[in-house]
Scaffold this active site. Structure first.
Site, PDB file in Angstrom:
ATOM      1  N   SER A  86      37.343  29.601  32.101  1.00  0.00           N
ATOM      2  CA  SER A  86      36.529  29.476  33.311  1.00  0.00           C
ATOM      3  C   SER A  86      35.075  29.928  33.078  1.00  0.00           C
ATOM      4  O   SER A  86      34.210  29.613  33.885  1.00  0.00           O
ATOM      5  CB  SER A  86      37.150  30.236  34.487  1.00  0.00           C
ATOM      6  OG  SER A  86      37.351  31.559  34.112  1.00  0.00           O
ATOM      7  N   ALA A 125      40.077  37.852  38.732  1.00  0.00           N
ATOM      8  CA  ALA A 125      41.003  37.901  37.585  1.00  0.00           C
ATOM      9  C   ALA A 125      41.230  36.517  36.970  1.00  0.00           C
ATOM     10  O   ALA A 125      41.250  35.529  37.705  1.00  0.00           O
ATOM     11  CB  ALA A 125      42.341  38.490  38.055  1.00  0.00           C
ATOM     12  N   PRO A 126      41.358  36.396  35.658  1.00  0.00           N
ATOM     13  CA  PRO A 126      41.364  37.484  34.664  1.00  0.00           C
ATOM     14  C   PRO A 126      39.974  38.008  34.294  1.00  0.00           C
ATOM     15  O   PRO A 126      39.866  38.953  33.530  1.00  0.00           O
ATOM     16  CB  PRO A 126      42.029  36.827  33.447  1.00  0.00           C
ATOM     17  CG  PRO A 126      41.706  35.371  33.579  1.00  0.00           C
ATOM     18  CD  PRO A 126      41.651  35.085  35.057  1.00  0.00           C
ATOM     19  N   GLY A 127      38.908  37.369  34.795  1.00  0.00           N
ATOM     20  CA  GLY A 127      37.604  38.014  34.610  1.00  0.00           C
ATOM     21  C   GLY A 127      36.560  37.186  33.876  1.00  0.00           C
ATOM     22  O   GLY A 127      35.550  37.740  33.434  1.00  0.00           O
ATOM     23  N   GLY A 128      36.770  35.886  33.752  1.00  0.00           N
ATOM     24  CA  GLY A 128      35.813  35.027  33.028  1.00  0.00           C
ATOM     25  C   GLY A 128      34.417  35.065  33.629  1.00  0.00           C
ATOM     26  O   GLY A 128      33.426  35.254  32.914  1.00  0.00           O
ATOM     27  N   ASP A 130      40.106  41.761  42.980  1.00  0.00           N
ATOM     28  CA  ASP A 130      41.302  40.920  42.830  1.00  0.00           C
ATOM     29  C   ASP A 130      42.508  41.836  42.788  1.00  0.00           C
ATOM     30  O   ASP A 130      42.432  42.932  42.218  1.00  0.00           O
ATOM     31  CB  ASP A 130      41.216  40.099  41.521  1.00  0.00           C
ATOM     32  CG  ASP A 130      42.074  38.841  41.566  1.00  0.00           C
ATOM     33  OD1 ASP A 130      43.276  38.953  41.870  1.00  0.00           O
ATOM     34  OD2 ASP A 130      41.533  37.756  41.301  1.00  0.00           O
ATOM     35  N   ASP A 134      41.682  42.847  49.019  1.00  0.00           N
ATOM     36  CA  ASP A 134      41.635  41.487  49.550  1.00  0.00           C
ATOM     37  C   ASP A 134      40.171  41.046  49.659  1.00  0.00           C
ATOM     38  O   ASP A 134      39.372  41.689  50.340  1.00  0.00           O
ATOM     39  CB  ASP A 134      42.304  41.486  50.943  1.00  0.00           C
ATOM     40  CG  ASP A 134      42.339  40.092  51.556  1.00  0.00           C
ATOM     41  OD1 ASP A 134      41.644  39.183  51.037  1.00  0.00           O
ATOM     42  OD2 ASP A 134      43.075  39.911  52.544  1.00  0.00           O
ATOM     43  N   ASP A 165      35.730  32.643  43.492  1.00  0.00           N
ATOM     44  CA  ASP A 165      36.559  31.571  42.921  1.00  0.00           C
ATOM     45  C   ASP A 165      37.969  31.648  43.513  1.00  0.00           C
ATOM     46  O   ASP A 165      38.945  31.301  42.855  1.00  0.00           O
ATOM     47  CB  ASP A 165      36.587  31.750  41.383  1.00  0.00           C
ATOM     48  CG  ASP A 165      37.133  30.539  40.651  1.00  0.00           C
ATOM     49  OD1 ASP A 165      37.216  29.464  41.257  1.00  0.00           O
ATOM     50  OD2 ASP A 165      37.464  30.667  39.458  1.00  0.00           O
ATOM     51  N   LYS A 173      37.531  24.374  47.123  1.00  0.00           N
ATOM     52  CA  LYS A 173      38.677  23.576  46.667  1.00  0.00           C
ATOM     53  C   LYS A 173      38.850  22.431  47.656  1.00  0.00           C
ATOM     54  O   LYS A 173      38.929  22.664  48.876  1.00  0.00           O
ATOM     55  CB  LYS A 173      39.959  24.425  46.626  1.00  0.00           C
ATOM     56  CG  LYS A 173      39.781  25.786  45.967  1.00  0.00           C
ATOM     57  CD  LYS A 173      39.667  25.720  44.453  1.00  0.00           C
ATOM     58  CE  LYS A 173      39.303  27.088  43.888  1.00  0.00           C
ATOM     59  NZ  LYS A 173      38.963  27.086  42.472  1.00  0.00           N
TER      60      LYS A 173
HETATM   61  N1  SAM Z   1      36.984  33.160  38.273  1.00  0.00           N
HETATM   62  C1  SAM Z   1      38.138  33.745  37.629  1.00  0.00           C
HETATM   63  C2  SAM Z   1      37.833  33.856  36.143  1.00  0.00           C
HETATM   64  O1  SAM Z   1      36.766  33.439  35.724  1.00  0.00           O
HETATM   65  O2  SAM Z   1      38.658  34.378  35.389  1.00  0.00           O
HETATM   66  C3  SAM Z   1      39.402  32.945  37.921  1.00  0.00           C
HETATM   67  C4  SAM Z   1      39.816  33.086  39.333  1.00  0.00           C
HETATM   68  S1  SAM Z   1      41.367  32.387  39.702  1.00  0.00           S
HETATM   69  C5  SAM Z   1      41.017  30.713  39.801  1.00  0.00           C
HETATM   70  C6  SAM Z   1      41.563  32.818  41.371  1.00  0.00           C
HETATM   71  C7  SAM Z   1      41.823  34.293  41.619  1.00  0.00           C
HETATM   72  O3  SAM Z   1      41.649  34.531  42.997  1.00  0.00           O
HETATM   73  C8  SAM Z   1      43.229  34.757  41.281  1.00  0.00           C
HETATM   74  O4  SAM Z   1      43.176  35.769  40.307  1.00  0.00           O
HETATM   75  C9  SAM Z   1      43.774  35.310  42.598  1.00  0.00           C
HETATM   76  O5  SAM Z   1      44.527  36.505  42.422  1.00  0.00           O
HETATM   77  C10 SAM Z   1      42.510  35.608  43.363  1.00  0.00           C
HETATM   78  N2  SAM Z   1      42.648  35.627  44.833  1.00  0.00           N
HETATM   79  C11 SAM Z   1      43.159  34.682  45.641  1.00  0.00           C
HETATM   80  N3  SAM Z   1      43.097  35.100  46.924  1.00  0.00           N
HETATM   81  C12 SAM Z   1      42.528  36.324  46.910  1.00  0.00           C
HETATM   82  C13 SAM Z   1      42.203  37.272  47.911  1.00  0.00           C
HETATM   83  N4  SAM Z   1      42.426  37.042  49.209  1.00  0.00           N
HETATM   84  N5  SAM Z   1      41.609  38.425  47.522  1.00  0.00           N
HETATM   85  C14 SAM Z   1      41.353  38.703  46.227  1.00  0.00           C
HETATM   86  N6  SAM Z   1      41.669  37.831  45.226  1.00  0.00           N
HETATM   87  C15 SAM Z   1      42.236  36.667  45.565  1.00  0.00           C
END
Ligand code: SAM
Length: 372
Positions: free
Chosen positions: A199, A232-235, A251, A271, A287, A316
């Site tokens: 990502s 997460a994972p943190g990209g 996250d 959250d 994201d 999305k």
């Molecule tokens: N941008 C991230 C990266 O570069 O690694 C990837 C993100 S991944 C597509 C989406 C993340 O959103 C997931 O880790 C999920 O746990 C988190 N997520 C979804 N709903 C959330 C919420 N209400 N609060 C915090 N995190 C949330």
């Protein structure tokens, strides 16, 4: 830089490349553009072939360069080129002769800086990639012999051949600044070895496409602060840390150890819809996979309160009515920011985006909120 004086004389319309499956949304954007500019025309948009052809049904002579449907203007376009000739029935044994014959129909003063070949990113188009790479050299030599290529170091229009199948090419030419840097609209970005996930490429492309060089220098400086919602994972957090920007990563999922090891990324399990910063930050990244309307409201709330100055986030998209979902999300942001000095919005369906678009938003008022 695109010259303001450029006109699309003798052009028959535009050919645009997109991710397969997004042709209808792109055609909708062409029709929206043609309605706004009073430029009548029809679109050919077949499902999953990765391209759309807009054929103007009136001369394009008076179309100003800045009013053109460029790849930056159309959300779903990776590349947009004005087309002049469609050459069909290219024989497998000799594609060169009919292409050169078509180029000969251009006026004698049509001399180009170079030639680039492109193909759609579709099942039918991808096998053309190798052929395009190999064919460029003989075509360049033949054009040089016919004095259709300018001497080196003489910047001018590029000639493009967009192969939509083995026997069809669309000849296009475009002034400097109009076309996307890569002919097929696929950016060449290298994945850093230490990056925690792919990502990072999406964020790298977003910063490259949605910001100018000057903006990247001004808006991404060491010492700045960012919040990454759904990190997460943190990209994305890792990528911002590379700019020397300190990131609070929100996250409930785990942030990869190599990201926290940078010392610049501070994870908080919370959250993303509820968490708020104690002090305003420069950047908000988001994201999280959610309804576009909900993400838009969240981004609008951060920007309107002055919790951040810049926001970069994904919307999305639903399978149908994609453009309507984007319109609705942007309208929510504009409505909320209307009384706050407004908001600048840039939206793009990036090469690294799948069923989503990436948005850059910037609050236009100058004042920033201090510590609460
Ligand atoms: N941008 C991230 C990266 O570069 O690694 C990837 C993100 S991944 C597509 C989406 C993340 O959103 C997931 O880790 C999920 O746990 C988190 N997520 C979804 N709903 C959330 C919420 N209400 N609060 C915090 N995190 C949330």
């Amino acid at each position: 830089m695109l010259s303001k004086e450029h006109k699309f004389k003798d052009s028959n319309g535009f050919i645009a490349l997109c991710r397969p499956g997004f042709e209808k949304a792109l055609a909708q954007e062409f029709y929206r553009w043609s309605g706004q500019k009073g430029m009548a025309g029809v679109c050919r948009a077949d499902d999953r072939n990765g391209f759309v052809v807009f054929s103007a049904s009136m001369p394009m002579d008076d179309l100003a360069a800045e009013a053109a449907p460029s790849w930056q203007r159309l959300i779903f376009a990776r590349q947009v080129l004005p087309w002049f000739v469609q050459v069909t029935d290219l024989p497998a044994g000799d594609r060169l002769t009919p292409i050169l014959a078509a180029v000969e129909q251009f006026p004698p003063e049509a001399v180009f800086e170079g030639i680039e070949l492109a193909f759609p990113d579709s099942e039918a188009g991808r096998p053309l990639s190798r052929f395009c790479r190999r064919f460029e050299k003989p075509l360049t030599c033949a054009l040089q012999e016919r004095e259709r290529l300018a001497p080196k170091g003489n910047p001018g229009e590029m000639l493009y051949g967009v192969f939509t199948d083995w026997s069809t090419v669309w000849l296009c030419h475009a002034p400097p600044g109009l076309a996307a840097p890569s002919a097929s609209g696929i950016p060449r970005l290298r994945m850093p070895r230490e990056a925690p996930s792919r990502s990072v490429l999406k964020l790298a492309e977003a910063l490259l496409v949605l910001l100018t060089d000057k903006e990247r220098q001004r808006f991404l400086k060491p010492g700045m602060k960012a919040v990454d919602l759904g990190a997460a994972p943190g990209g994305w957090s890792w990528q911002f840390a590379q700019y020397g920007i300190e990131v609070t990563a929100i996250d409930n999922g785990r942030i990869a150890p190599r990201v926290t090891a940078t010392g610049m990324v501070h994870p908080i399990a919370a959250d993303g819809f509820k968490w708020r910063p104690r002090r305003s930050v420069d950047w908000l990244l988001c994201d999280m996979v959610e309804q576009p309307s909900r993400i838009a409201e969240l981004m609008a709330a951060w920007l309107a309160r002055g919790d951040c100055r810049h926001a970069l986030f994904n919307l999305k998209l639903p399978m149908k009515k994609r453009l309507a979902a984007i319109d609705d999300a942007l309208a929510r942001l504009r409505r909320r920011m209307g009384s706050q000095g407004g908001v600048e919005l840039r939206v793009k369906h990036l090469y690294h985006d799948r069923e989503e678009v990436t948005v850059y938003a910037r609050a236009l008022r100058g004042a920033r909120r201090g510590r609460r």
